[in-house]
Design a protein around this motif. Structure first.
Motif, PDB file in Angstrom:
ATOM      1  N   SER A 118      38.390  -6.019  -9.457  1.00 13.24           N
ATOM      2  CA  SER A 118      37.498  -5.098  -8.760  1.00 13.24           C
ATOM      3  C   SER A 118      37.352  -3.773  -9.515  1.00 13.24           C
ATOM      4  CB  SER A 118      38.055  -4.831  -7.362  1.00 13.24           C
ATOM      5  OG  SER A 118      37.486  -3.651  -6.841  1.00 13.24           O
ATOM      6  N   ARG A 119      36.126  -3.226  -9.483  1.00  8.86           N
ATOM      7  CA  ARG A 119      35.861  -1.913 -10.083  1.00  8.86           C
ATOM      8  C   ARG A 119      36.748  -0.839  -9.454  1.00  8.86           C
ATOM      9  NH1 ARG A 119      35.378   2.168 -12.273  1.00  8.86           N
ATOM     10  NH2 ARG A 119      33.554   3.323 -12.974  1.00  8.86           N
ATOM     11  N   MET A 120      37.097  -1.044  -8.184  1.00  7.95           N
ATOM     12  CA  MET A 120      37.923  -0.059  -7.473  1.00  7.95           C
ATOM     13  C   MET A 120      39.382  -0.071  -7.933  1.00  7.95           C
ATOM     14  SD  MET A 120      35.786   1.446  -5.710  1.00  7.95           S
ATOM     15  CE  MET A 120      36.895   2.524  -4.784  1.00  7.95           C
ATOM     16  N   ASP A 121      39.793  -1.175  -8.561  1.00  6.82           N
ATOM     17  CA  ASP A 121      41.202  -1.298  -8.956  1.00  6.82           C
ATOM     18  C   ASP A 121      41.403  -0.930 -10.422  1.00  6.82           C
ATOM     19  OD1 ASP A 121      42.482  -2.030  -6.522  1.00  6.82           O
ATOM     20  OD2 ASP A 121      41.511  -3.985  -6.657  1.00  6.82           O
ATOM     21  N   ASN A 122      40.955   0.255 -10.776  1.00  5.34           N
ATOM     22  CA  ASN A 122      41.133   0.737 -12.141  1.00  5.34           C
ATOM     23  C   ASN A 122      42.104   1.915 -12.189  1.00  5.34           C
ATOM     24  OD1 ASN A 122      39.754  -0.831 -14.175  1.00  5.34           O
ATOM     25  ND2 ASN A 122      37.887  -0.375 -13.011  1.00  5.34           N
ATOM     26  N   GLY A 123      43.180   1.798 -11.447  1.00  2.19           N
ATOM     27  CA  GLY A 123      44.276   2.755 -11.594  1.00  2.19           C
ATOM     28  C   GLY A 123      44.969   2.515 -12.933  1.00  2.19           C
ATOM     29  N   ASN A 124      45.956   3.366 -13.217  1.00  2.42           N
ATOM     30  CA  ASN A 124      46.627   3.302 -14.518  1.00  2.42           C
ATOM     31  C   ASN A 124      47.808   2.329 -14.573  1.00  2.42           C
ATOM     32  OD1 ASN A 124      48.480   4.727 -12.969  1.00  2.42           O
ATOM     33  ND2 ASN A 124      47.807   6.711 -13.745  1.00  2.42           N
ATOM     34  N   GLY A 125      47.877   1.395 -13.606  1.00  2.00           N
ATOM     35  CA  GLY A 125      49.053   0.525 -13.476  1.00  2.00           C
ATOM     36  C   GLY A 125      49.293  -0.478 -14.591  1.00  2.00           C
ATOM     37  N   ALA A 126      48.265  -0.824 -15.356  1.00  2.00           N
ATOM     38  CA  ALA A 126      48.503  -1.673 -16.538  1.00  2.00           C
ATOM     39  C   ALA A 126      48.791  -0.796 -17.760  1.00  2.00           C
ATOM     40  CB  ALA A 126      47.308  -2.581 -16.791  1.00  2.00           C
ATOM     41  N   SER A 219      43.775  14.670 -14.477  1.00  2.00           N
ATOM     42  CA  SER A 219      45.061  13.968 -14.632  1.00  2.00           C
ATOM     43  C   SER A 219      45.333  13.092 -13.411  1.00  2.00           C
ATOM     44  CB  SER A 219      46.184  14.981 -14.842  1.00  2.00           C
ATOM     45  OG  SER A 219      46.094  16.046 -13.905  1.00  2.00           O
ATOM     46  N   SER A 220      44.270  12.427 -12.953  1.00  2.00           N
ATOM     47  CA  SER A 220      44.419  11.566 -11.781  1.00  2.00           C
ATOM     48  C   SER A 220      44.968  10.202 -12.195  1.00  2.00           C
ATOM     49  CB  SER A 220      43.053  11.368 -11.110  1.00  2.00           C
ATOM     50  OG  SER A 220      42.328  10.358 -11.776  1.00  2.00           O
ATOM     51  N   GLY A 221      45.138   9.339 -11.207  1.00  2.00           N
ATOM     52  CA  GLY A 221      45.638   7.988 -11.466  1.00  2.00           C
ATOM     53  C   GLY A 221      44.566   7.019 -11.942  1.00  2.00           C
ATOM     54  N   TYR A 222      43.314   7.477 -12.038  1.00  2.00           N
ATOM     55  CA  TYR A 222      42.245   6.644 -12.587  1.00  2.00           C
ATOM     56  C   TYR A 222      42.538   6.439 -14.080  1.00  2.00           C
ATOM     57  CZ  TYR A 222      37.537   5.217 -14.040  1.00  2.00           C
ATOM     58  OH  TYR A 222      36.482   4.547 -14.576  1.00  2.00           O
ATOM     59  N   VAL A 223      42.435   5.205 -14.525  1.00  2.00           N
ATOM     60  CA  VAL A 223      42.951   4.878 -15.859  1.00  2.00           C
ATOM     61  C   VAL A 223      42.274   5.671 -16.970  1.00  2.00           C
ATOM     62  CG1 VAL A 223      41.440   2.856 -16.231  1.00  2.00           C
ATOM     63  CG2 VAL A 223      43.717   2.940 -17.298  1.00  2.00           C
ATOM     64  N   GLY A 251      49.579  18.295 -13.366  1.00  2.00           N
ATOM     65  CA  GLY A 251      49.528  17.975 -11.937  1.00  2.00           C
ATOM     66  C   GLY A 251      49.037  16.573 -11.637  1.00  2.00           C
ATOM     67  N   GLU A 252      48.956  16.266 -10.338  1.00  2.00           N
ATOM     68  CA  GLU A 252      48.528  14.951  -9.819  1.00  2.00           C
ATOM     69  C   GLU A 252      49.431  13.809 -10.279  1.00  2.00           C
ATOM     70  OE1 GLU A 252      44.461  13.897  -9.024  1.00  2.00           O
ATOM     71  OE2 GLU A 252      43.847  15.853  -9.778  1.00  2.00           O
ATOM     72  N   ASP A 253      48.898  12.883 -11.134  1.00  2.34           N
ATOM     73  CA  ASP A 253      49.736  11.730 -11.493  1.00  2.34           C
ATOM     74  C   ASP A 253      50.667  12.100 -12.650  1.00  2.34           C
ATOM     75  OD1 ASP A 253      50.869   9.290 -11.492  1.00  2.34           O
ATOM     76  OD2 ASP A 253      48.999   8.157 -11.609  1.00  2.34           O
ATOM     77  N   THR A 254      51.550  13.033 -12.364  1.00  3.08           N
ATOM     78  CA  THR A 254      52.384  13.666 -13.399  1.00  3.08           C
ATOM     79  C   THR A 254      53.270  12.678 -14.143  1.00  3.08           C
ATOM     80  OG1 THR A 254      53.960  14.098 -11.641  1.00  3.08           O
ATOM     81  CG2 THR A 254      52.492  15.899 -12.237  1.00  3.08           C
ATOM     82  N   ASP A 255      53.904  11.775 -13.391  1.00  4.76           N
ATOM     83  CA  ASP A 255      54.858  10.868 -14.045  1.00  4.76           C
ATOM     84  C   ASP A 255      54.149   9.909 -14.990  1.00  4.76           C
ATOM     85  OD1 ASP A 255      53.724   9.638 -11.796  1.00  4.76           O
ATOM     86  OD2 ASP A 255      55.428   8.295 -11.531  1.00  4.76           O
ATOM     87  N   THR A 256      52.988   9.408 -14.575  1.00  2.94           N
ATOM     88  CA  THR A 256      52.307   8.418 -15.421  1.00  2.94           C
ATOM     89  C   THR A 256      51.614   9.058 -16.614  1.00  2.94           C
ATOM     90  OG1 THR A 256      52.056   6.989 -13.507  1.00  2.94           O
ATOM     91  CG2 THR A 256      50.686   6.482 -15.408  1.00  2.94           C
TER      92      THR A 256
END
Ligand SMILES: [Mg+2]
Length: 306
Positions: A118-126, A219-223, A251-256
């Motif tokens: 899905s286009r919506m599932d483009n977080g940085n998890g991979a 610096s969001s979680g969007y890949v 800020g935001e998705d600091t760890d990733t």
């Protein structure tokens, strides 16, 4: 120490620096050193899901001597259900897309079909966990291996392309290129696609990423944001320490963001000395000896890259 270990430890230390301030707004705090507690109330040196899934991949690669998506996915399931590959015996953070993919696997779906398209599932998890495969020497199977491992959780074209560009940059650094050369040639390698595939237009900004003003770096979680932010930090600093602290302080998705940037900076600057990963930070990292051991077990690329 191998570049492989330096990259992995660079990722883990960056992750741990960012954990206490994950989700915080930019410029409402300043991290200057390894701290603890905050967002998840964890001790200093505690790493998160980014490192857990990266280390689960490293452990599989070292134990069986190849990149095997089924075995890596079994490790992911052991992580989610039984807290393996965690710093202190507890999963305290997991992305939604990743969790849903691992649950699909637990119900019998083939691992390569578990990642969402899905286009919506483009977080940085991979992107956040692709580094160990990206550091392998280039070979004819490399792109397939990258995509197979990425697709365990994320299978949209945009996430794929972020992993592919990151891999090209990692390969350049493993060969000993200077940081700006590694990043720019890595991006330019895909210039034709960036220019001609409309879905990739968002990546076009990468060509000028070094010169972007901080205000325009998300610096969001969007890949795409995570990749941009990580490259911006890597190109605009001159030590490992400055690179990952700059990332954490966006800020935001600091760890990733710090994990993705820290992987590059770890390969580039190594451990210790004036510019490398500070030994005082590694000392605080949970399970650091185990991390060293599973990195040393991965030995199936040519020695010139070590
Ligand atoms: Mg995390």
């Amino acid at each position: 120490m191998s570049k492989f270990y330096n990259g992995i430890m660079g990722l883990v230390v960056g992750d741990a620096l960012g954990v206490p301030v994950e989700f915080r707004k930019r410029d409402t705090y300043e991290v200057k050193d390894m701290i603890g507690f905050g967002t998840y109330n964890q001790k200093p040196g505690t790493w998160s899901d980014d490192s857990s899934l990266t280390l689960a991949t490293v452990e599989s690669m070292g134990r069986i001597g190849k990149v095997e998506p089924m075995d890596i996915m079994k490790n992911f399931l052991d992580w989610l259900e039984d807290d393996w590959f965690t710093p202190c015996g507890e999963v305290f953070d997991v992305g939604g897309t990743t969790r849903r993919a691992i649950i699909r696997f637990s119900k019998g779906t083939d691992p390569l079909d578990c990642g969402s398209k899905s286009r919506m599932d483009n977080g940085n998890g991979a992107l956040m966990r692709i580094l160990p495969v990206a550091m392998l020497p280039d070979n004819s199977d490399k792109q397939t291996q990258i995509l197979n491992v990425a697709h365990l959780t994320h299978a949209h074209f945009i996430s794929d392309f972020a992993c592919i560009i990151y891999t090209a940059i990692v390969e350049n650094l493993m060969k000993g290129n200077l940081n700006d050369v590694a990043v720019l040639t890595g991006i330019q390698h895909y210039k034709e696609q960036l220019d001609n595939v409309s879905m990739l237009s968002e990546f076009k900004r990468l060509e000028q990423i070094e010169w972007l003003e901080r205000n325009f770096v998300k610096s969001s979680g969007y890949v795409v944001d995570t990749l941009e932010a990580a490259l911006w930090c890597f190109l605009n600093t001159k030590t490992y320490r400055d690179c990952v602290l700059t990332a954490v302080n966006l800020g935001e998705d600091t760890d990733t963001v710090a994990a993705v940037a820290g992987g590059l900076a770890g390969i580039y600057y190594g451990v210790g000395g004036e510019t490398g990963i500070p030994e005082s930070w590694i000392k605080q990292i949970a399970r650091k000896d185990w991390i060293r051991k599973i990195c040393d077990a991965v030995q199936f690329w040519d020695d010139s890259s070590r």
